[in-house]
Motif scaffolding. Sequence first.
Motif, mmCIF file in Angstrom:
data_model
loop_
_atom_site.group_PDB
_atom_site.id
_atom_site.type_symbol
_atom_site.label_atom_id
_atom_site.label_comp_id
_atom_site.label_asym_id
_atom_site.label_seq_id
_atom_site.Cartn_x
_atom_site.Cartn_y
_atom_site.Cartn_z
ATOM 1 N N LEU A 11 -2.811 1.516 -21.602
ATOM 2 C CA LEU A 11 -3.299 3.008 -21.495
ATOM 3 C C LEU A 11 -4.573 3.039 -20.872
ATOM 4 N N ILE A 12 -4.798 4.095 -20.283
ATOM 5 C CA ILE A 12 -5.892 4.316 -19.393
ATOM 6 C C ILE A 12 -6.409 6.000 -19.800
ATOM 7 N N SER A 13 -7.591 6.167 -19.637
ATOM 8 C CA SER A 13 -8.005 7.499 -20.096
ATOM 9 C C SER A 13 -7.326 8.733 -19.117
ATOM 10 N N LYS A 14 -7.429 9.788 -19.887
ATOM 11 C CA LYS A 14 -6.879 11.174 -19.134
ATOM 12 C C LYS A 14 -7.506 11.493 -17.957
ATOM 13 N N ASN A 15 -8.584 11.354 -17.627
ATOM 14 C CA ASN A 15 -9.233 11.579 -16.472
ATOM 15 C C ASN A 15 -8.766 10.539 -15.488
ATOM 16 N N ASP A 16 -8.604 9.336 -15.799
ATOM 17 C CA ASP A 16 -8.189 8.335 -14.685
ATOM 18 C C ASP A 16 -6.618 8.406 -14.371
ATOM 19 N N PHE A 17 -5.854 8.921 -15.351
ATOM 20 C CA PHE A 17 -4.488 9.099 -15.121
ATOM 21 C C PHE A 17 -4.333 10.316 -14.198
ATOM 22 N N ASN A 18 -5.009 11.527 -14.335
ATOM 23 C CA ASN A 18 -5.036 12.338 -13.615
ATOM 24 C C ASN A 18 -5.392 12.166 -12.097
ATOM 25 N N TYR A 19 -6.391 11.408 -11.901
ATOM 26 C CA TYR A 19 -6.977 10.916 -10.762
ATOM 27 C C TYR A 19 -5.821 10.227 -10.012
ATOM 28 N N LEU A 20 -5.318 9.376 -10.698
ATOM 29 C CA LEU A 20 -4.197 8.279 -9.928
ATOM 30 C C LEU A 20 -2.932 9.063 -9.619
ATOM 31 N N LYS A 21 -2.677 10.003 -10.373
ATOM 32 C CA LYS A 21 -1.564 11.073 -10.352
ATOM 33 C C LYS A 21 -1.541 11.761 -9.302
ATOM 34 N N GLU A 22 -2.821 12.439 -8.821
ATOM 35 C CA GLU A 22 -3.313 13.284 -7.893
ATOM 36 C C GLU A 22 -3.035 12.485 -6.679
ATOM 37 N N VAL A 23 -3.648 11.212 -6.503
ATOM 38 C CA VAL A 23 -3.759 10.363 -5.346
ATOM 39 C C VAL A 23 -2.191 10.026 -5.046
ATOM 40 N N SER A 24 -1.420 9.628 -5.873
ATOM 41 C CA SER A 24 -0.317 9.312 -5.536
ATOM 42 C C SER A 24 0.757 10.195 -5.184
ATOM 43 N N LEU A 25 0.379 11.630 -5.501
ATOM 44 C CA LEU A 25 1.173 12.842 -4.964
ATOM 45 C C LEU A 25 0.723 13.312 -3.544
ATOM 46 N N SER A 26 -0.643 12.985 -3.138
ATOM 47 C CA SER A 26 -1.216 13.334 -1.944
ATOM 48 C C SER A 26 -1.264 12.432 -0.967
ATOM 49 N N ALA A 27 -0.896 11.306 -1.380
ATOM 50 C CA ALA A 27 -1.106 9.944 -0.507
ATOM 51 C C ALA A 27 0.004 10.166 0.648
ATOM 52 N N ASP A 28 -0.200 9.891 2.012
ATOM 53 C CA ASP A 28 0.467 9.939 3.150
ATOM 54 C C ASP A 28 1.432 8.663 3.190
ATOM 55 N N GLU A 29 2.318 8.465 3.913
ATOM 56 C CA GLU A 29 3.353 7.487 4.057
ATOM 57 C C GLU A 29 2.916 6.176 4.259
ATOM 58 N N SER A 30 1.557 6.100 4.899
ATOM 59 C CA SER A 30 0.938 4.840 5.212
ATOM 60 C C SER A 30 0.032 4.355 4.245
ATOM 61 N N GLU A 31 -0.228 4.973 3.131
ATOM 62 C CA GLU A 31 -1.160 4.597 2.343
ATOM 63 C C GLU A 31 -0.631 4.226 0.830
ATOM 64 N N THR A 32 -1.202 4.885 -0.172
ATOM 65 C CA THR A 32 -0.924 4.605 -1.603
ATOM 66 C C THR A 32 0.161 4.758 -2.145
#
Length: 434
Positions: A25-46
């Motif tokens: 379990l992590i906070s909603k803010n942290d989850f939304n941040y990681l969700k955004e990063v995972s969706l926006s990351a290019d092929e070479s990164e996250t």
Amino acid sequence: MHTTVFEYGYLTCDQAACDEFSAKLISKNDFNYLKEVSLSADESETNKCLGLTKRYGYELIQVKNYVGVLFTPTGEHIEVLPKTGRKAENSQQAIVESRQMLLMMLQHLGSFRYVASNQASIATKQMPLLEVFISQFLQSVNALVKRGLKSDYVTQEDSLHFQKGKLKVSQQIRYNVVNKHKFYVEYDEYLINRPANRLIKTALLKLSNYTRLATNQKLLRELQFAFADVPSCKSVKQDISALKLDRGMVDYHSPIAWAKLILDGFSPLSMKGDNSALSLLFPMEAVFESYVASVLRSQLADDAELTTQASSKYLVTHNGRRQFQLKPDLLLTLTDNSKLVLDTKWKLLDLEDHNYGLSQSDLYQMFAYGHKYLNGTGDLLLIYPAHSGFEKPIEFSFDYSESLRLWVVPFVSDLQGDSYLIWPEGFSFNALIS
């Protein structure tokens, strides 16, 4: 605060999903941040490190086979540890052992050779990875300070009341046409203000935003005071380019190696979003491969040569050009020029699975290695981490032909440093081991 999850584990901000999937379990803010990063990351990164998935209506973030530390803008960090298959997952002992094993392996990974596993330190065993890395950097800087910071000649320009060094005529005319009693000069001064010291000072300042451990905070403040007369970097990139570590600066090697990693956003893989949160992540495939290679090299006979990432062969030739380079993890060559191809895979085999859980693509890959590096005659080894369900080699070889055989073997990672490869029974390996 920090959260610990094992590779391929799940993160969620929903308590129900936490119970259903053993997610962390992590906070909603942290989850939304990681969700955004995972969706926006290019092929070479996250997107290699994080994956967004949906199961039974719940959104989950799955960490992949990258381990280390994920940072979030709220200040929380998520510790991702390798699976070992030794103890019940999520038990405190499993967490401690997994953390220690990772630290031990990282000692053999490139610039992280300065990592010390500190087997005897109970405090280190209880620290999350982030604080371990920070602690080791601070300890290396503390040792440097005790031996004394090195000064160097630094070129200065200034208007002085006396002539010193070389008079800069054009600047003298420009700035001192009225103040004729002053001299605009360029001179060298022996100062503590040099690139190596500036890089360490800047890294110390950056760590103020990350460490939460009282002992690390205390030592950090003391070291910042010791560097009070050193300015921070105006340009980290320029100072790294200007960095020179001569023979008299051996004490700088470890702190500078750490400082570079810290200033590069805790590389080798940085994860930067709009909030510039960072990560310190390692692909476990590379960590395991590097560790196996280091252990084998220390155990082989003197006349056996071990090559990592051999790259002399290609899969095909097309229009006179070689294409699709073949790079086995390890190539062992003996004095009689006989060869053995070894490839490491970071995966916990389940021998009860169909085909022992082996990947068909891996077997195709080894087939190509065998024909190109061994000319279709010889032995190949696929190396997997040993665990309670895989304690000895698979009994029989996988035969591509009468002359080309593949063996699947475990590698034991021992926390006391006595790691070793378990060779197949009846396999002629005695000449390889010193």
